[in-house]
Scaffold this motif. Structure first.
Motif, PDB file in Angstrom:
ATOM      1  N   VAL A   1      -0.290 -36.686 -41.932  1.00 29.08           N
ATOM      2  CA  VAL A   1      -1.530 -35.903 -42.021  1.00 29.08           C
ATOM      3  C   VAL A   1      -1.379 -34.771 -43.039  1.00 29.08           C
TER       4      VAL A   1
ATOM      5  N   ASN B   1       3.316 -38.872 -37.291  1.00 26.16           N
ATOM      6  CA  ASN B   1       1.941 -38.914 -37.802  1.00 26.16           C
ATOM      7  C   ASN B   1       1.530 -37.568 -38.399  1.00 26.16           C
ATOM      8  N   LEU B   2       2.090 -36.477 -37.884  1.00 28.08           N
ATOM      9  CA  LEU B   2       1.758 -35.152 -38.418  1.00 28.08           C
ATOM     10  C   LEU B   2       2.189 -35.023 -39.871  1.00 28.08           C
TER      11      LEU B   2
ATOM     12  N   MET C   1       2.013 -35.596 -33.101  1.00 27.29           N
ATOM     13  CA  MET C   1       0.873 -36.496 -33.164  1.00 27.29           C
ATOM     14  C   MET C   1       1.288 -37.967 -33.194  1.00 27.29           C
TER      15      MET C   1
ATOM     16  N   LEU D   1      -1.489 -36.118 -46.547  1.00 23.48           N
ATOM     17  CA  LEU D   1      -2.866 -36.453 -46.920  1.00 23.48           C
ATOM     18  C   LEU D   1      -3.681 -35.194 -47.183  1.00 23.48           C
ATOM     19  N   PHE D   2      -3.438 -34.162 -46.384  1.00 19.13           N
ATOM     20  CA  PHE D   2      -4.157 -32.912 -46.566  1.00 19.13           C
ATOM     21  C   PHE D   2      -3.822 -32.263 -47.920  1.00 19.13           C
TER      22      PHE D   2
END
Length: 741
Positions: A667, A663-664, A627, A670-671
Motif C-alpha cells: 500500500v 500488504n501495508l 494489513m 502504491l501511495f
C-alpha cells in the motif's frame, strides 16, 4: 320111570311137582317132587297114565296119555320162562330200587323183587297172566297185568316223574345254593335233597303224588309248600330272600362310599356277607327273611352298629357317625396360612386320612369318623403344628401354626441401613432355601417363615457379606451386621494435586462385577460403601485409565491414596522473531477425539492437565500483520509420560513475516508512486500556467511579471515540501499498526 323136569331154557325146574294119575285123570296114583337138579322118579306098572307137572302150584305141563311099557326116561319141559324185566320212569330212564310184585291170575303170588341200579330184574314165571305192582320210594307207581308166554323183555313204565324246581328270590333273581328238600307227603319219606345251581335250579325224580318242598338258604328257612306231581313238570318257587339295599350316609346325608358292611344273622349267628359300599354309599346283599346285626367300618373305624329286619325290598338307610372337620389354619399373627399340608391320623394308630392342602383362606375340610384325631401341619416342608382333637359332630376349628413374620434388618459395619441386599433364609440342617428377599431402603426385609433354626446369608453387590444363624420364634426384628465397609479413596496427579472429577471403579476380582463407582470431589476424595473382600480398583479421568490396581483387601475404615498418571503439559508458541505468540489456539487430541483446548497467554504459553498417553497437539493462529492475514496450523505427535513442555517455533513464513511481504508495504509503495505521479502532473500544470502567465505579463506591465515570478517560486517550494516525506509516512504507518496490535 326117571323123570327130568326143565324149563323152556333147559334149566332144572327144582321143586316141580310131578303128579301121576289114571288115564282118565280121575285118580291120583303118585306125586313126586323134583330135586335141585330137576330130577325125580316114580314106579309104575305098564299102562297108560296122565302126568301133570306143577311148578309153584301152577300147571306147567300135561302129558296124557303117557304109556309106560318098560323102564324108561321121561323129560318134561315145563312152560316156565325167564322173563327179563326193565322198570323205567316216565321218560324211559331206568328206575333202580323199584319193588316189583308179581301175582298169578290164579292168585298165586310170586313175590317181590327189587330192580338193580339199571332198573332191571329177571323173573322165572310159568306161562300165564299176572298182576304186576311196582312201588318206588314206598309209593305205588304202577299197577298192571301182563301175559307171560315167552322169554321176551318186559318193560314196565312207571308213574315216576321229573320235577324241575326253579328257586328265585323276591326280586325274581335265580337263587344259587339254596337247599331244596323234597318229601313225599304219602310216606313222609325224603325223596331228595339238592342245592340249586347257578341258575337257581334243581331237579327231583319223584313218584306220583303230593310232595312237600322245603327251601333253606344260608341256614335260614325261606319256603315250605306242597306240589302235586302228576307229570314231568317245572315249578318256580319265590322264596323269602331279598335283595336288601343298605344305604350309608354321613352327618350331611352324603353317601359314605368304600365303607365295609358286615351282616350277621341274629338267630343263627351266621355271617351272611360283607360288602363294600359304592359311590352312592349303597351295598346290596341277598338275605333271607330275618333280623340282622349290621356293622359299618369306614377308614378302619366303626361308624355304625345296629339291628335291621329284612322282610322286603325296602332300602335301609344307615346314619353313620361320619362328620366334617373344617380346620382354619392361621399363622402366629392370625393371618390365613395358604398351601399348608394338613395330615389327620387316628390317635389309636389306625391310619391317616390323607394329606390335604389349605386353600387361599387357610382352610381345609376333612370327612372323618367320630373319634380322637391327631392333626399335623407342615408348611414349606417344616412341621408347624401337632395337636389332638376329639370329633363328635361337624365342627370348624381354628388352629394356630408356628409360622411367624420375621423382619431381618441389615446394617453395614458403620451401622447404616443396607438396602438392596439379597437375603436368603436356609433351613438349618437341611440346606433347603425357604425364602429370599431384597432389603428395602431401610435395610429391612420381611419374611413369612415356620418357626425353626435358620442360616441367614446375604449378598450385596453380588458378593457374600453375611452368614449368620438365627432361631425364628417370633417377628423380630433380627438385626444383623453385614461385612460392608465405608472406604475412602484420595486421588492425586503426579504433582500431588487433588484430582477432581476422576471416576473410581471398584470391581470384584473374582466375578468382574462393578461393586461401586463414583467421582472424586474438589479435594480428590471419594468414599464408597463396599463389601469386604479382594477387589480391583481402576481410576479413570477424561476417559483414560490413569490408575489400576488388583488384589486390594478391603477392611472397615481403610483409606487408599491413589497416585494417578495425570501430568501437566505446557505448550509454548514462539514467533519467528523469538518473541512469545499470545492468542494461539491449542487443541490436544487423542486419536480422533478432542481432549483439551486452550489459548496461549501473553507469554505465548498454555498449560494442560492430561492423563499420560499418546496425543496430537495442534496449534492454530489466525491474525493480521500490517494489513496481511496470517493463518498458522501446526501439529505434533507426542507421548505424555510426565510433566513436559512442548514448544512450537514459528518460521518467518508463518509469523511474524518480513514487512516487505506485508500488504501495508504494498500500500505504501502504491501511495508513494501515486503521489509522485500526481506531483509530476501538478508540476506540468504549473509550468504551463507559468508560461501562460509570463506571456501575459510580457504583454502587460513589468511589475506584474515580478509578482508572477515570486508566485512561481512559492509554488515550487510548496511542491517540493520537506526533504524526506517517505520516511515520515512509513513511521506513521508503523505506529498505527502497533496500536492495532
Amino acid at each position: 320111570i326117571d323123570i327130568t323136569v326143565t324149563d323152556t331154557s333147559g334149566l332144572p325146574l327144582e321143586g316141580a311137582k310131578v303128579v301121576v294119575g289114571s288115564a282118565d285123570g280121575n285118580q291120583i296114583l303118585d306125586l313126586v317132587i323134583a330135586g335141585g337138579d330137576g330130577t325125580t322118579s316114580t314106579r309104575l306098572p305098564p299102562g297108560e297114565y296122565t302126568i301133570w307137572t306143577y311148578w309153584r302150584d301152577i300147571l306147567v305141563d300135561l302129558d296124557s296119555p303117557y304109556v309106560v311099557i318098560a323102564h324108561q326116561d321121561l323129560n318134561i319141559v315145563g312152560d316156565v320162562h325167564w322173563v327179563p324185566v326193565v322198570v323205567q320212569d316216565s321218560i324211559g330212564e331206568p328206575l333202580g330200587s323199584a319193588s316189583v310184585s308179581i301175582e298169578h291170575s290164579s292168585g298165586q303170588p310170586f313175590g317181590t323183587k327189587v330192580t338193580d341200579p339199571e332198573g332191571a330184574l329177571t323173573l322165572r314165571l310159568p306161562a300165564g297172566t299176572y298182576a304186576i305192582d311196582v312201588t318206588w320210594s314206598d309209593v305205588p307207581v304202577l299197577a298192571t297185568t301182563a301175559r307171560i308166554d315167552s322169554d321176551d323183555l318186559l318193560v314196565l313204565e312207571t308213574a315216576v316223574y321229573y320235577l324241575e324246581v326253579v328257586v328265585v328270590d323276591a326280586a325274581n333273581i335265580d337263587l344259587e345254593g339254596a337247599l331244596v328238600t323234597a318229601t313225599v307227603d304219602l310216606t313222609g319219606r325224603i325223596a331228595g335233597e339238592e342245592r340249586t345251581d347257578d341258575g337257581g335250579r334243581v331237579t327231583f325224580r319223584l313218584p306220583v303224588g303230593t310232595t312237600l318242598l322245603d327251601v333253606s338258604w344260608k341256614d335260614s328257612p325261606v319256603h315250605s309248600g306242597f306240589v302235586d306231581v302228576d307229570d314231568n313238570m317245572e315249578v318256580t318257587l319265590t322264596v323269602a330272600v331279598y335283595q336288601a339295599t343298605f344305604k350309608t350316609a354321613d352327618s350331611r346325608e352324603v353317601p359314605v362310599a368304600a365303607a365295609i358292611l358286615t351282616v350277621t344273622n341274629t338267630t343263627t349267628g351266621r355271617l351272611m356277607g360283607t360288602a363294600v359300599t359304592d359311590a352312592d354309599g349303597e351295598a346290596v346283599l341277598r338275605l333271607p327273611l330275618g333280623e340282622y346285626d349290621l356293622v359299618v367300618i369306614w377308614e378302619d373305624h366303626v361308624v355304625f352298629e345296629g339291628v335291621e329286619t329284612v322282610d322286603s325290598l325296602d332300602i335301609h338307610v344307615l346314619a353313620c357317625a361320619v362328620h366334617y372337620l373344617t380346620i382354619h389354619l392361621v399363622d402366629a399373627d392370625g393371618v390365613d396360612l395358604e398351601n399348608a399340608h394338613m395330615t389327620v391320623e387316628a390317635a389309636g394308630g389306625e391310619g391317616t386320612m390323607g394329606t390335604l392342602q389349605t386353600d387361599a383362606t387357610g382352610s381345609v375340610t376333612y370327612r372323618l369318623p367320630a373319634g380322637d384325631w391327631i392333626v399335623h401341619a407342615t408348611w414349606k416342608d417344616v412341621a408347624v403344628l401337632a395337636t389332638t382333637h376329639v370329633l363328635t359332630d361337624d365342627e370348624t376349628v381354628e388352629m394356630v401354626a408356628s409360622v411367624h413374620h420375621p423382619v431381618v434388618h441389615l446394617v453395614d459395619t458403620g451401622g447404616l441401613d443396607l438396602a438392596n441386599a439379597e437375603v436368603t433364609m436356609t433351613l438349618a440342617g437341611t440346606g433347603t432355601v425357604l425364602a429370599a428377599g431384597i432389603t428395602d431402603g431401610s435395610g429391612s426385609v420381611a419374611f413369612r417363615l415356620p418357626g425353626a433354626d435358620y442360616t441367614v446369608t446375604a449378598r450385596w453387590q453380588d458378593t457374600g457379606v453375611l452368614e449368620a444363624a438365627i432361631t425364628v420364634d417370633g417377628n423380630g426384628p433380627y438385626i444383623l451386621t453385614a461385612s460392608v465397609h465405608h472406604l475412602t479413596f484420595y486421588v492425586e496427579d503426579d504433582a500431588g494435586i487433588d484430582l477432581e472429577g476422576a471416576t473410581v471403579s471398584v470391581t470384584n476380582g473374582a466375578t468382574g462385577l462393578v461393586l461401586g463407582t463414583g467421582f472424586t470431589d474438589a479435594s480428590g476424595m471419594l468414599t464408597l460403601r463396599l463389601p469386604e473382600g479382594s477387589v480391583d480398583v481402576e481410576v479413570w479421568w477424561r476417559a483414560t485409565l490413569v490408575h489400576a490396581e488388583s488384589g486390594i483387601s478391603l477392611e472397615e475404615g481403610a483409606e487408599f491414596q491413589v497416585l494417578a498418571t495425570v501430568h501437566y503439559l505446557t505448550v509454548k508458541v514462539v514467533g519467528s522473531d523469538g518473541t512469545s505468540v499470545p492468542g494461539a489456539d491449542v487443541n490436544v487430541e487423542a486419536g480422533d477425539e478432542a481432549i483439551a483446548s486452550g489459548r496461549t497467554d501473553p507469554k505465548g504459553a498454555v498449560v494442560f492437565r492430561l492423563p499420560g498417553g499418546e496425543y496430537t497437539v495442534r496449534i492454530a493462529l489466525t491474525t493480521t500483520q500490517h494489513m496481511t492475514a496470517i493463518e498458522v496450523d501446526r501439529s505434533e505427535d507426542m507421548t505424555l509420560n510426565g510433566t513436559m513442555t512442548l514448544q512450537f517455533d514459528l518460521t518467518d513464513d508463518e509469523y511474524p513475516i518480513p514487512v516487505y511481504r506485508t500488504n501495508l508495504f504494498l500500500v505504501i509503495i502504491l501511495f508513494v508512486v501515486t503521489v509522485v505521479v500526481l506531483l509530476l502532473l501538478l508540476r506540468t500544470l504549473v509550468s504551463r500556467e507559468r508560461a501562460n502567465a509570463l506571456s501575459q505579463v510580457e504583454a502587460d506591465s513589468p511589475s506584474d511579471k515580478v509578482d508572477l515570478l515570486d508566485l512561481e517560486m512559492e509554488d515550487e517550494l510548496a511542491v517540493e515540501g520537506p526533504r524526506d516525506p517517505l520516511e515520515d509516512l512509513v513511521g506513521e504507518a508503523e505506529i498505527e499498526l502497533e496500536d492495532k496490535d
